[in-house]
Scaffold this active site. Structure first.
Site, PDB file in Angstrom:
ATOM      1  N   GLU A 191      14.824  -2.694 -35.538  1.00 36.98           N
ATOM      2  CA  GLU A 191      14.234  -2.952 -36.779  1.00 36.98           C
ATOM      3  C   GLU A 191      13.828  -1.900 -37.369  1.00 36.98           C
ATOM      4  OE1 GLU A 191      11.278  -5.742 -39.469  1.00 36.98           O
ATOM      5  OE2 GLU A 191      11.848  -6.310 -37.278  1.00 36.98           O
ATOM      6  N   SER A 192      13.364  -0.795 -36.494  1.00 36.11           N
ATOM      7  CA  SER A 192      12.996   0.518 -37.002  1.00 36.11           C
ATOM      8  C   SER A 192      14.156   1.343 -37.446  1.00 36.11           C
ATOM      9  CB  SER A 192      12.375   1.401 -35.665  1.00 36.11           C
ATOM     10  OG  SER A 192      11.367   0.741 -35.149  1.00 36.11           O
TER      11      SER A 192
END
Length: 141
Positions: free
Chosen positions: A63-64
């Site tokens: 997600e980062s």
């Protein structure tokens, strides 16, 4: 300041200070016209109880890197990015070294973006396959 590859990578890593990314030691290491790569060390900080990489840490890495990729390709003066859905299929366990997440766009829309994120180990073995949907929303003045 010109936005070179080095400047973009440095700005992304500076934004990680005092965040989950810093806690997990996630570092952006490469960038191109259609991809972004970050890495995370695999050690006891990111283990599940039986001593292998935790799937939640893998999802946080995915997600980062996906959110950063969406962030780079929008006008951040006008819009902000939020992840709205992530899926992760974990294919292989890992106990040490680094995992690398490479985010590439499947769809780069004005409002929503879909990214394919492959997570690999130091030997380029596929560890997880993730999909992230992000949304770009206008900032309020």
């Amino acid at each position: 300041m010109q936005l070179t590859k080095e400047v973009i990578i440095a700005k992304a890593n500076e934004a990680c200070k005092n965040t989950l990314m810093e806690t997990l030691h996630i570092e952006v290491i490469d960038y191109g016209d259609d991809f972004l790569v970050a890495r995370m060390p695999v050690n006891s900080r990111v283990y599940q109880p039986d001593g292998v990489l935790h799937g939640g840490a893998t999802a946080a890495l995915a997600e980062s890197v996906g959110s950063f990729a969406s962030h780079i390709f929008i006008d951040t003066e006008q819009f902000f990015v939020r992840g709205i859905e992530i899926t992760a299929n974990h294919l292989k366990s890992i106990k040490e070294g680094f995992v690398y997440a490479k985010a590439t766009f499947v769809h780069k829309g004005r409002t929503t973006q879909l990214l394919d994120i492959k997570v690999t180990d130091d030997a380029n073995n596929l560890i997880s396959v993730c999909k992230l949907t992000t949304i770009s929303l206008p900032k309020k003045n």
